[in-house]
Design a protein around this motif. Sequence first.
Motif, short mmCIF file in Angstrom:
data_model
loop_
_atom_site.label_atom_id
_atom_site.label_comp_id
_atom_site.label_asym_id
_atom_site.label_seq_id
_atom_site.Cartn_x
_atom_site.Cartn_y
_atom_site.Cartn_z
N GLU A 200 1.00 -1.35 0.01
CA GLU A 200 -0.02 0.12 -0.17
C GLU A 200 1.18 1.74 0.06
O GLU A 200 0.30 2.77 -0.48
N LEU A 201 2.11 1.22 0.84
CA LEU A 201 2.53 2.20 0.83
C LEU A 201 3.62 2.58 -0.32
O LEU A 201 4.01 3.88 -0.87
N PHE A 202 3.78 1.76 -0.78
CA PHE A 202 4.71 1.90 -2.23
C PHE A 202 4.29 0.50 -3.20
O PHE A 202 4.77 -0.30 -3.04
N PRO A 203 2.99 0.77 -4.16
CA PRO A 203 2.40 0.54 -4.96
C PRO A 203 3.50 -0.89 -6.46
O PRO A 203 3.38 -1.89 -6.37
N GLN A 204 4.79 -0.07 -6.44
CA GLN A 204 5.79 -0.46 -7.02
C GLN A 204 6.42 -1.97 -7.08
O GLN A 204 7.07 -2.52 -7.07
N LEU A 205 6.49 -1.54 -5.21
CA LEU A 205 6.56 -3.02 -4.39
C LEU A 205 6.02 -4.42 -4.01
O LEU A 205 6.25 -5.17 -4.02
N LYS A 206 4.51 -4.07 -5.46
CA LYS A 206 3.23 -5.03 -4.81
C LYS A 206 3.47 -5.91 -5.65
O LYS A 206 4.61 -6.39 -6.70
N GLY A 207 3.74 -7.17 -5.13
CA GLY A 207 4.02 -8.79 -4.96
C GLY A 207 5.18 -9.07 -5.36
O GLY A 207 5.27 -9.75 -5.53
N LYS A 208 5.92 -8.31 -4.64
CA LYS A 208 7.44 -8.54 -4.16
C LYS A 208 8.04 -8.49 -3.11
O LYS A 208 7.29 -8.48 -1.55
N LYS A 209 8.38 -9.52 -2.29
CA LYS A 209 8.79 -9.49 -1.20
C LYS A 209 10.38 -9.47 -0.58
O LYS A 209 11.31 -8.96 -1.07
N PRO A 210 10.11 -9.10 1.01
CA PRO A 210 11.39 -8.53 0.81
C PRO A 210 12.75 -8.80 1.66
O PRO A 210 11.80 -10.49 1.74
N HIS A 211 14.04 -8.53 1.61
CA HIS A 211 14.96 -9.22 2.11
C HIS A 211 15.19 -8.33 2.91
O HIS A 211 16.04 -7.20 2.37
N ILE A 212 15.72 -8.15 4.10
CA ILE A 212 16.25 -7.28 5.33
C ILE A 212 17.93 -7.67 4.38
O ILE A 212 18.45 -8.61 5.29
N ALA A 213 18.77 -6.62 3.76
CA ALA A 213 19.80 -6.54 3.20
C ALA A 213 20.91 -6.19 4.23
O ALA A 213 21.70 -6.65 4.48
N GLY A 214 20.80 -5.41 5.50
CA GLY A 214 21.35 -4.55 5.73
C GLY A 214 21.17 -4.08 6.93
O GLY A 214 20.39 -3.21 6.78
N PHE A 215 22.11 -3.32 8.31
CA PHE A 215 21.56 -2.24 9.13
C PHE A 215 22.56 -1.68 9.33
O PHE A 215 24.32 -1.90 9.53
N VAL A 216 22.04 -0.08 9.26
CA VAL A 216 23.16 0.71 9.53
C VAL A 216 22.93 1.42 10.91
O VAL A 216 21.86 2.27 10.62
N TRP A 217 23.91 1.50 11.33
CA TRP A 217 23.83 2.16 12.92
C TRP A 217 24.20 3.49 12.71
O TRP A 217 25.66 3.65 12.68
N PHE A 218 23.67 4.93 13.77
CA PHE A 218 24.43 5.46 13.43
C PHE A 218 23.90 6.44 14.81
O PHE A 218 23.23 7.27 14.75
N GLN A 219 25.10 6.71 15.50
CA GLN A 219 24.46 6.62 17.35
C GLN A 219 25.34 6.72 18.07
O GLN A 219 26.55 6.09 18.15
N GLY A 220 25.03 7.41 19.72
CA GLY A 220 26.48 7.61 20.56
C GLY A 220 26.65 8.86 20.88
O GLY A 220 26.63 8.44 22.26
N PHE A 221 26.33 9.49 20.91
CA PHE A 221 26.10 10.73 21.85
C PHE A 221 25.45 11.05 23.49
O PHE A 221 26.29 11.42 24.12
N ASN A 222 24.44 11.25 23.03
CA ASN A 222 23.88 11.06 24.71
C ASN A 222 24.33 9.82 25.07
O ASN A 222 23.80 9.90 26.47
N ASP A 223 25.09 8.77 24.66
CA ASP A 223 25.91 7.28 25.35
C ASP A 223 26.96 8.53 26.57
O ASP A 223 27.60 7.48 27.06
#
Length: 353
Positions: free
Chosen positions: A198-221
């Motif tokens: 619904e959000l992205f009609p061009q993806l309709k009928g396709k299956k997601p593959h989680i390909a990567g995770f990007v982490w950009f954080q740390g200041f509050n620690d």
Amino acid sequence: MSRLVVMQVLIIVAMAALPAVSKADDTYQVFILAGQSNMEGKASNELIEHQATDPATAEIFSAFRDGDKWAEREDVSIKFLNRHGPLTVGYGSPNKTGLELAFGTAMGEYYDEPVLLIKTAWGGHSLYQKFRSPSAGLPSDEVLQAELDKAQEKTKKENEKRNRNDPLPTMEQIKAEYGVSYRNMMTEVEETLKNADELFPQLKGKKPHIAGFVWFQGFNDMFGDYATQEYEQNMKFLIQDVRKAWDSPKLPVVIGALGQNGSKPAAENMKAIQDAQLAMNEVPEFAGNVKTIRTDVLVDKTAEEKFPTWKENFEEWKLVGSDRPYHYFGSAIWYTRIGNELAKTMLEMKGSR
């Protein structure tokens, strides 16, 4: 320099040995971009618009342009909380842009399949508390009790000052804050993928593959009695837990190390977080599939040099920066460099597998 040549400079030359990516008509590649305010993105759209049309800096942003306008990529979609659509400028904090523009553009150039970026970022959230993942558990009872006592004392003082009778915080409320952003991240990813058609009609009928995770954080620690000393272990737990949740034991993970120090040596607590993030490069089980990059070495030196006198020279300053040092000066150039380096590192890991 043509748009194609620019992209070669940014990505292709550095990864010439990578194998070709075959087209899979029934899948799309998903990248999760997570962190706090700097993952949100703090380069003002006014600044990036100026630098994209200024002959002195236009080449840096030419890969993201379509003639005299910003490109809206049909092959790369993005979801950032209540906003979604084709990748273009403006998917940072309101009226701002972040590293997602450069990162997503690189992914779109590399993959034949469509790409979806899901950005889950909230300013001021630490890994110690709000992003704390399940394997880290809760802090000790002693630590939690001290936190509760402090919170209750604060409420009592506020009640006295304002002549109010607000209820005192409970231990359940204290505990509930631990992991709240981790859980929200997981919910955001799950809901986005469930509603992708619904959000992205061009993806309709396709299956997601989680390909990567990007982490950009740390200041509050950098703040608090326990966050800095626990960061390294909590970072390991986070990587292990997202991999387990997404059923991907070797999911590629790229971390942008804290780098607001820029050209200067990092101060004590900042260096402690940097070192904890860079330590992920030495974890045996993460070899070849987790990589931390330095972001301080990518500093926009022009913005860095002009910031100390920004108030006295505001008209000059706003042509190079748009925020404070903790937000990388709101430098469109610095965020773009970070996005490019994260993308290059991600694709290098994929090419080596």
